[in-house]
Structure formats: structure tokens, C-alpha cells
Design a protein around this motif. Structure first.
Motif, PDB file in Angstrom:
ATOM      1  N   ALA A 251      11.417   4.520  -5.861  1.00  0.00           N
ATOM      2  CA  ALA A 251      12.168   3.551  -6.846  1.00  0.00           C
ATOM      3  C   ALA A 251      12.073   3.891  -8.187  1.00  0.00           C
ATOM      4  N   PHE A 252      10.847   4.448  -8.835  1.00  0.00           N
ATOM      5  CA  PHE A 252      10.758   4.826 -10.314  1.00  0.00           C
ATOM      6  C   PHE A 252      11.882   6.168 -10.466  1.00  0.00           C
ATOM      7  N   LYS A 253      11.762   7.037  -9.487  1.00  0.00           N
ATOM      8  CA  LYS A 253      12.877   8.200  -9.604  1.00  0.00           C
ATOM      9  C   LYS A 253      14.197   7.832  -9.689  1.00  0.00           C
TER      10      LYS A 253
ATOM     11  N   ASN B 165       0.853  -1.260  -0.042  1.00  0.00           N
ATOM     12  CA  ASN B 165      -0.041  -0.071   0.027  1.00  0.00           C
ATOM     13  C   ASN B 165       0.894   1.286  -0.044  1.00  0.00           C
ATOM     14  N   ASP B 166       2.118   1.082   0.019  1.00  0.00           N
ATOM     15  CA  ASP B 166       3.092   2.376   0.057  1.00  0.00           C
ATOM     16  C   ASP B 166       3.229   2.728  -1.308  1.00  0.00           C
ATOM     17  N   GLN B 167       2.597   3.946  -1.723  1.00  0.00           N
ATOM     18  CA  GLN B 167       2.808   4.383  -3.139  1.00  0.00           C
ATOM     19  C   GLN B 167       4.029   5.388  -3.063  1.00  0.00           C
ATOM     20  N   ARG B 168       4.391   5.929  -1.929  1.00  0.00           N
ATOM     21  CA  ARG B 168       5.408   6.524  -1.875  1.00  0.00           C
ATOM     22  C   ARG B 168       6.869   5.858  -2.256  1.00  0.00           C
ATOM     23  N   SER B 169       6.860   4.501  -1.736  1.00  0.00           N
ATOM     24  CA  SER B 169       8.246   3.751  -2.083  1.00  0.00           C
ATOM     25  C   SER B 169       8.172   3.353  -3.607  1.00  0.00           C
TER      26      SER B 169
ATOM     27  N   LYS C 116      17.794   4.529  -0.299  1.00  0.00           N
ATOM     28  CA  LYS C 116      16.362   5.226  -0.041  1.00  0.00           C
ATOM     29  C   LYS C 116      15.232   4.162   0.485  1.00  0.00           C
ATOM     30  N   LEU C 117      15.454   3.069   0.265  1.00  0.00           N
ATOM     31  CA  LEU C 117      14.322   1.959   0.388  1.00  0.00           C
ATOM     32  C   LEU C 117      14.562   1.093   1.211  1.00  0.00           C
TER      33      LEU C 117
END
Length: 128
Positions: A22-24, A14-18, A64-65
Motif C-alpha cells: 500500500a505504501f509503495k 498481521n500482514d506486513q506485506r500488504s 494489488k490488495l
């Protein structure tokens, strides 16, 4: 040589931020053409491009993740595209175009400035 890198992401579903992070990070790397996340038992980030450094990409994602695992790195096999490219390349051999864009320019060895320091009064002892 186009290559494909697959990286397993251990993030919450449910974590859209992560996913956005990852895409960025993936798209900011030099040579990346596209990035996609495959959903299944776990998220897998699939990155396609030329001259991608998979180790640097994985380390940036880990910063970051958190926990990230490099699954595979390899070339993309496009049998259908190669057949079409061969027929087109025979016609375009008469007028080849040079590759003016390079992702990794060769700068050679770093250059350092060298300064010579001279003593204004050579008769004096420098120790005293």
C-alpha cells in the motif's frame, strides 16, 4: 492546492506485506508528498499531496490488495500556515520566482505520422 485523500484498507492486521504494498503504490503516484497508515478498527491510508488522482490511486490499490474503499478527498485547511505565508509573501512580491516544475505537463493532442502511398503504375487497374 494541497489535498488529503483517505482510503480504507481491508487487510489483515498481521500482514506486513500488504501494508508495504500500500505504501509503495501510494508513494509511486505523481504529486504525492506523504503517506501514512492510521490504525484503529481498520487501517486507513492517508495520502497528502498536490493534484492527486484519487480514483487512479484507489484502482491501483484494488488491483494489488483486493477490497479498498475511498473515504474522503479534500483540501487541507492550514489557517496558521496561511497567516505566516501572507506576511512572508508581502516581502517577496518584489522578486517572484516562476514555477519551473510541473507534475502534469501539457502535451496537447497526440501527433500521428501520415504517409501517402502512391501507386507506382497508375495505368493499371488496382482492382484486378
Amino acid at each position: 492546492m494541497t489535498q488529503k485523500v483517505i482510503i480504507k484498507l481491508f487487510i489483515d492486521r498481521n500482514d506486513q506485506r500488504s501494508r508495504t504494498k500500500a505504501f509503495k503504490i501510494a508513494v509511486s503516484q505523481p504529486g504525492v508528498d506523504s503517506a501514512a497508515i492510521k490504525e484503529g478498527e481498520s487501517y486507513e491510508l492517508e495520502v497528502v499531496g498536490e493534484h492527486i488522482d484519487a480514483v487512479i490511486l484507489t484502482n491501483c490499490l484494488r488491483k494489488k490488495l483486493g477490497h479498498v474503499e475511498l473515504i474522503s478527498v479534500g483540501p487541507i485547511d492550514d489557517d496558521n500556515d496561511n497567516d505566516n505565508d501572507n506576511t512572508v509573501s508581502t516581502n517577496s512580491d518584489a522578486n517572484p520566482q516562476p514555477n519551473i516544475y510541473s507534475y502534469f505537463p501539457d502535451f496537447g493532442a497526440p501527433q500521428y505520422q501520415v504517409y501517402e502511398v502512391r501507386d507506382p503504375n497508375p495505368e493499371c487497374c488496382s482492382i484486378m
